[in-house]
Scaffold this motif. Structure first.
Motif, PDB file in Angstrom:
ATOM      1  N   TYR A 119      -2.785   7.659   2.740  1.00  0.00           N
ATOM      2  CA  TYR A 119      -3.710   6.713   3.049  1.00  0.00           C
ATOM      3  C   TYR A 119      -5.227   7.258   3.463  1.00  0.00           C
ATOM      4  N   GLY A 160      -6.769   6.384   0.434  1.00  0.00           N
ATOM      5  CA  GLY A 160      -6.675   4.891   0.682  1.00  0.00           C
ATOM      6  C   GLY A 160      -7.829   3.949   0.222  1.00  0.00           C
ATOM      7  N   SER A 217       0.803  -1.219   0.054  1.00  0.00           N
ATOM      8  CA  SER A 217      -0.032   0.041  -0.072  1.00  0.00           C
ATOM      9  C   SER A 217       0.977   1.109   0.040  1.00  0.00           C
TER      10      SER A 217
END
Length: 381
Positions: free
Chosen positions: A357, A361, A24
Motif C-alpha cells: 500500500y 497504493g 485493495s
C-alpha cells in the motif's frame, strides 16, 4: 502460451469494473492493452480529457498584462492569456472566420491577429477588427469573440474543462489543501519551465510519478539517497486525487529554508500527489516540481513541467542545482517508460500484484478512478 487477450475496449472496461469491486489487498495491475490500444485511447480522449479538469500550466508563465502561451489538448487548440484587468482566460485558439490559428508559441501581445485574413482579437478574446466585414448584412462583432473555455485556478495552477460540465475543482481538493497548507506553495515563485514529448502512454508516466517503489532501482544515485523507497508513506486520497509522502533519509542534509508554519514532520518529507487524471506534482519543503500531462497519441505524452520555490532568482546556484537534479531523474524515468511502452505490446503479459500500500497504493487509487469513469457499468453516451 498466449494469455487472455484484452484487445478491445469492452474487455478493458470490464476489467476496470472488476477492479472497483476488488479488495485493495488483492490490488493488481491492468492488462498491457490498457496502455497500447488505440480505440481505448480514443475513449479516454472523449470521456476523460474532454470531461475532466486538466492542468495546462502555472500562472507564473503569464505574470503580466498581455502575456500568453498556447497549448493543445486532444486536438483542441488553446490560448492562455492575462488581460488588462489581471484576469486569466483560457480561449479557443481558432479564428471565428475560417478557423485558422490566431496565436502560436508564447510571449506578450496587445492583441491576437489571425494571419490568414487579419481578424484581430483583444487579449481576452473579444473581436476588435474584421476587415471589410461591415459589408456583410448580419455580421455582429459582439457575437464573434473567441470561445472562453471553462477554467479554474487552484494553487496557482491553471485548469481547463473542455466540455464545460465538470463540477468545480477546488471544493474537491479541500482535504488536499489542508495537507499542503503549511508548505505554502502559493508563495513560491515560478523558476523554470520546459516542454517535451515522451514516447510512452500518459498513464505510464502518471503511475510512475505516483509511486515510490521504483526509486531504489531507477534512481539509485539521484533520488534514493535522499528519498528512499523504504520511507514512502501512502496518504488516504479521495475521488479527485491520490497522494503519498516521500520521507527524507535522516542522514540527508535538511531541505530548508522552511516556512515557519511547517511542523517538524513536514520538514522531513515531500508530498507527491495526482489530481486526476493527469496532473502530478511533488511539493517538497523548499521546492515544487510539477508535470502537466497531455496525451498526443496512445504512445506519446506531452509534458509541460516546471519548478517553483521561495527563491526569486532562477540563476541562483541552489536553484540551478535543483533544476539539474530534476532533469537528471527525468531522463532516468524517460528511459524506463519508453522501454516499458515497447514491452507493453506483448501478448504474454499477465497482470500482477501491485507492491504494498505505501509503495503503490496510489496506482490502485488511480485505477479505481479510471474504473469510476470508464468501467463497463458506467453509462457512456
Amino acid at each position: 502460451m498466449l494469455l487472455e487477450r484484452f484487445d478491445n475496449v469492452d474487455a478493458l472496461r470490464k476489467e476496470l469494473e472488476i477492479i472497483k469491486s476488488t479488495d485493495s489487498a488483492e490490488a493488481r495491475t491492468m492488462p498491457s492493452a490498457f496502455y497500447t490500444l488505440s480505440s481505448f485511447h480514443e475513449l479516454e480522449k472523449e470521456e476523460i480529457f474532454r470531461k475532466e479538469w486538466v492542468c495546462l500550466g502555472h500562472v507564473g508563465e503569464i505574470p503580466n498584462t498581455g502575456d500568453y502561451f498556447t497549448s493543445e489538448l486532444i486536438g483542441e487548440q488553446i490560448i492562455v492569456s492575462r488581460d488588462k484587468e489581471n484576469q486569466v482566460h483560457v480561449l479557443s485558439n481558432v479564428c471565428r472566420h475560417r478557423g485558422n490559428l490566431v496565436a502560436q508559441g508564447k510571449g506578450n501581445k496587445r492583441s491576437f491577429v489571425c494571419e490568414y485574413h487579419a481578424w484581430t482579437y483583444d487579449i481576452d478574446g473579444t473581436l476588435k477588427t474584421a476587415p471589410l466585414m461591415k459589408k456583410v448584412k448580419n455580421f455582429d462583432y459582439k457575437k464573434c469573440s473567441l470561445p472562453r473555455l471553462n477554467s479554474e485556478i487552484w494553487n496557482n495552477f491553471i485548469f481547463v474543462n473542455l466540455d464545460g460540465n465538470a463540477d468545480p475543482l477546488s471544493p474537491q481538493l479541500k482535504k488536499l489543501d489542508k495537507i499542503l497548507h503549511n508548505y505554502h506553495h502559493e508563495l513560491r515563485n515560478l523558476l523554470f519551465t520546459e516542454e517535451s514529448v515522451w514516447n510512452t502512454n500518459w498513464k505510464n508516466l502518471t503511475e510512475n510519478f505516483m509511486e515510490g517503489y521504483h526509486l531504489f532501482a531507477t534512481h539509485p544515485k539521484t533520488l534514493q539517497p535522499m528519498t528512499p523507497t523504504q520511507l514512502c508513506k501512502k496518504v488516504p486520497g479521495e475521488d479527485a486525487w491520490t497522494a503519498y509522502r516521500s520521507y527524507y533519509d535522516p542522514s540527508y542534509p535538511p531541505r530548508g529554508p522552511f516556512h515557519e508554519d511547517m511542523t517538524e514532520d513536514e520538514q522531513k518529507n515531500s508530498v507527491l500527489f495526482n489530481v486526476f487524471p493527469s496532473f502530478v506534482i511533488a511539493v517538497a519543503a523548499n521546492y515544487t516540481l510539477y508535470l502537466c500531462l497531455r496525451p498526443v497519441g496512445v504512445d506519446k505524452v506531452a509534458i509541460r513541467w516546471g519548478i517553483a520555490g521561495l527563491k526569486e532568482d532562477p540563476n541562483d546556484p541552489e536553484v540551478v542545482a535543483y533544476i539539474d537534479l530534476c532533469k537528471a531523474f527525468n531522463i532516468e524515468d524517460k528511459e524506463k517508460l519508453e522501454t516499458l511502452q515497447i514491452a507493453q505490446n506483448t501478448r504474454y503479459y499477465k497482470p500482477g500484484y501491485l507492491a504494498p500500500y505505501d509503495l503503490e497504493g496510489t496506482i490502485w487509487d488511480f485505477l479505481n478512478y479510471m474504473g469510476r469513469k470508464l468501467g463497463s457499468d458506467v453509462d457512456i453516451i
